[in-house]
Design a protein around this motif. Structure first.
Motif, PDB file in Angstrom:
ATOM      1  N   SER A   1       0.822  -0.923  -0.043  1.00  0.00           N
ATOM      2  CA  SER A   1      -0.182   0.406  -0.317  1.00  0.00           C
ATOM      3  C   SER A   1       0.805   0.980  -0.504  1.00  0.00           C
ATOM      4  N   ALA A   2      -0.047   2.674  -0.274  1.00  0.00           N
ATOM      5  CA  ALA A   2       1.124   3.570   0.086  1.00  0.00           C
ATOM      6  C   ALA A   2       1.623   3.864   1.536  1.00  0.00           C
ATOM      7  N   THR A   3       0.895   3.228   2.305  1.00  0.00           N
ATOM      8  CA  THR A   3       0.894   4.026   3.810  1.00  0.00           C
ATOM      9  C   THR A   3       2.303   2.799   4.119  1.00  0.00           C
TER      10      THR A   3
ATOM     11  N   PHE B   1      -3.805  13.738   2.835  1.00  0.00           N
ATOM     12  CA  PHE B   1      -2.243  13.043   2.733  1.00  0.00           C
ATOM     13  C   PHE B   1      -1.106  13.011   3.005  1.00  0.00           C
TER      14      PHE B   1
ATOM     15  N   THR C   1      -4.602  13.853  -2.881  1.00  0.00           N
ATOM     16  CA  THR C   1      -6.207  13.348  -3.311  1.00  0.00           C
ATOM     17  C   THR C   1      -7.308  14.218  -2.373  1.00  0.00           C
TER      18      THR C   1
ATOM     19  N   ASP D   1       4.484  11.387  -3.877  1.00  0.00           N
ATOM     20  CA  ASP D   1       3.304  10.448  -3.519  1.00  0.00           C
ATOM     21  C   ASP D   1       2.894  10.731  -4.324  1.00  0.00           C
TER      22      ASP D   1
ATOM     23  N   SER E   1      -0.231   3.717  -4.893  1.00  0.00           N
ATOM     24  CA  SER E   1      -0.841   2.352  -4.549  1.00  0.00           C
ATOM     25  C   SER E   1      -1.929   2.383  -5.954  1.00  0.00           C
TER      26      SER E   1
ATOM     27  N   GLN F   1      -5.395   1.004  -6.963  1.00  0.00           N
ATOM     28  CA  GLN F   1      -6.633   1.365  -6.795  1.00  0.00           C
ATOM     29  C   GLN F   1      -6.821   2.524  -7.073  1.00  0.00           C
ATOM     30  N   LYS F   2      -5.982   3.131  -7.984  1.00  0.00           N
ATOM     31  CA  LYS F   2      -6.549   4.810  -7.895  1.00  0.00           C
ATOM     32  C   LYS F   2      -6.373   4.811 -10.230  1.00  0.00           C
TER      33      LYS F   2
HETATM   34  C1  LIG Z   1      -5.528   6.973  -1.225  1.00  0.00           C
HETATM   35  C2  LIG Z   1      -4.128   7.689  -0.568  1.00  0.00           C
HETATM   36  C3  LIG Z   1      -3.140   7.341  -0.422  1.00  0.00           C
HETATM   37  C4  LIG Z   1      -3.038   6.013   0.408  1.00  0.00           C
HETATM   38  O1  LIG Z   1      -3.281   4.638  -0.140  1.00  0.00           O
HETATM   39  P1  LIG Z   1      -3.281   3.418   0.761  1.00  0.00           P
HETATM   40  O2  LIG Z   1      -3.054   2.294  -0.862  1.00  0.00           O
HETATM   41  O3  LIG Z   1      -4.435   3.352   0.917  1.00  0.00           O
HETATM   42  O4  LIG Z   1      -2.152   2.997   1.709  1.00  0.00           O
HETATM   43  C5  LIG Z   1      -1.932   7.826   0.214  1.00  0.00           C
HETATM   44  N1  LIG Z   1      -1.376   9.186  -0.380  1.00  0.00           N
HETATM   45  C6  LIG Z   1      -2.614   9.709  -1.482  1.00  0.00           C
HETATM   46  C7  LIG Z   1      -2.202  10.883  -2.336  1.00  0.00           C
HETATM   47  C8  LIG Z   1      -3.850   8.780  -1.922  1.00  0.00           C
HETATM   48  O5  LIG Z   1      -4.337   9.639  -2.621  1.00  0.00           O
END
Ligand SMILES: *Cc1c(COP(=O)(O)O)cnc(C)c1O
Length: 347
Positions: A67-69, A92, A135, A160, A181, A183-184
């Protein structure tokens, strides 16, 4: 009516995903051993596809995380020699700062959503951290700003791009650590992140030598360089990443579509009653996420839901004054037409 999602993550997946899922099942990828030749070949092909379609430089390493986290932690653990400085104007970027602060020394560089990041005087830090696409409030850091910072800073730059990578063209030479990550903008189900590392970032990781965590960068590099994984990874997401990127016309074509749609949305909200896009400053406005300020966003979100249209809630400080619309490439033209028709009822 068919459900459509403009939620800015997790978001609409590419329409081909169901077909690819069936292929993954038929071809055995759902139960493939992650030490097998089949898996290694998939990883190699996926990395090649990312280089080709997103224009990732040949000398940048590609690793997969969950994940991005997790990327926030990994950067603080494995890539930060002394401290990281965090430029942020929304939730974020702030969460990244807070996560890093639990692990390493940090400097907060908060700034106003309507302004570019304040980079005139750069803080003394080992890593500068930017959230290219914020975001939460639909703002962005222009790549021209990163270019300017790159010239004046010789530490690492981390970016990020969770909600912009695979949607707009990113010049990866402008920073050392890039991650997102999936899912976007990538348009596949959640559960994985990709990270690109410059040769300089790898050198710093080697100098720091952090190996105390299963997800340390050095451990990850040991494995992913050999097309292997340090743990049982999300093979299905790797497969979907491979198939969706293989089907992609490449980031230049994708960006062209995203920018044209963004311009269309800007025109749509021009003189649109009490509705307006934030940030008001178009220079810092995101291309992949729109935040629409209006008197009663909750009502819009609820009415849309009754028509099977999912909108994004406002986020953080903008929770009660905005709703958000993803402008991600997997969204179909006819879905945008449907949303615009719905929104016209409020003008
Ligand atoms: C959605 C998002 C995250 C978190 O992503 P995860 O996959 O839930 O960890 C981090 N940074 C930005 C800019 C995001 O849009």
């Amino acid at each position: 009516m068919k459900q459509v999602s403009f939620f800015p993550g997790p978001s609409r997946v590419y329409a081909k995903v169901p077909e690819f899922l069936l292929d993954a099942y038929t071809e055995g990828y759902m139960s493939v051993n992650h030490r097998s030749g089949t898996f290694m070949e998939l990883v190699e092909n996926t990395k090649d596809m990312l280089r080709e379609k997103l224009l990732v430089p040949a000398d940048y390493e590609i690793i997969f995380l969950s994940s991005a986290t997790e990327c926030w932690e990994v950067i603080a653990q494995s890539l930060t020699q002394k401290n990281s400085a965090h430029f942020y104007s929304g939730s974020f970027g702030q969460k990244w700062y807070e996560t890093a602060s639990k692990i390493t020394e940090t400097i907060a560089m908060p700034f106003d959503t309507e302004q570019p990041a304040p980079v005139k005087e750069l803080p003394a830090a080992s890593v500068l951290c930017f959230t290219q696409n914020e975001t939460s409030n639909a703002s962005q850091v222009d790549q021209q700003l990163l270019k300017d910072v790159r010239k004046r800073f010789d530490g690492l730059i981390a970016v990020d791009t969770t909600s912009s990578m695979a949607g707009i063209r990113l010049d990866f030479t402008l920073a050392d650590i890039w991650y997102a990550s999936v899912q976007k903008c990538f348009g596949i189900p959640a559960g994985m992140a990709v990270m690109f590392l410059s040769p300089k970032a790898v050198q710093v990781a080697e100098k720091i030598g952090e190996r105390g965590h299963y997800n340390s960068v050095l451990n990850a590099l040991d494995h992913w360089r050999k097309n292997q994984a340090p743990y049982t990874p999300n093979v299905l997401d790797i497969y979907l990443l491979y198939r969706t990127q293989k089907a992609s016309k490449g980031i230049e074509a994708v960006e062209k579509k995203v920018l044209a749609r963004h311009a269309d949305w800007e025109a749509f909200f021009e003189n649109f009653g009490e509705f307006g896009l934030i940030p008001e400053n178009p220079e810092v406005r995101s291309k992949t996420v729109l935040a629409v300020q209006c008197p009663n966003p909750q009502e819009i979100i609820e009415k849309a839901a009754e028509l099977d249209i999912t909108l994004g809630k406002g986020y953080g400080a903008w929770r009660d004054s905005t709703f958000r619309i993803a402008n991600f490439p997997a969204i179909k033209k006819k879905e945008i037409v449907r949303l615009q028709k719905f929104l016209r009822m409020f003008c």
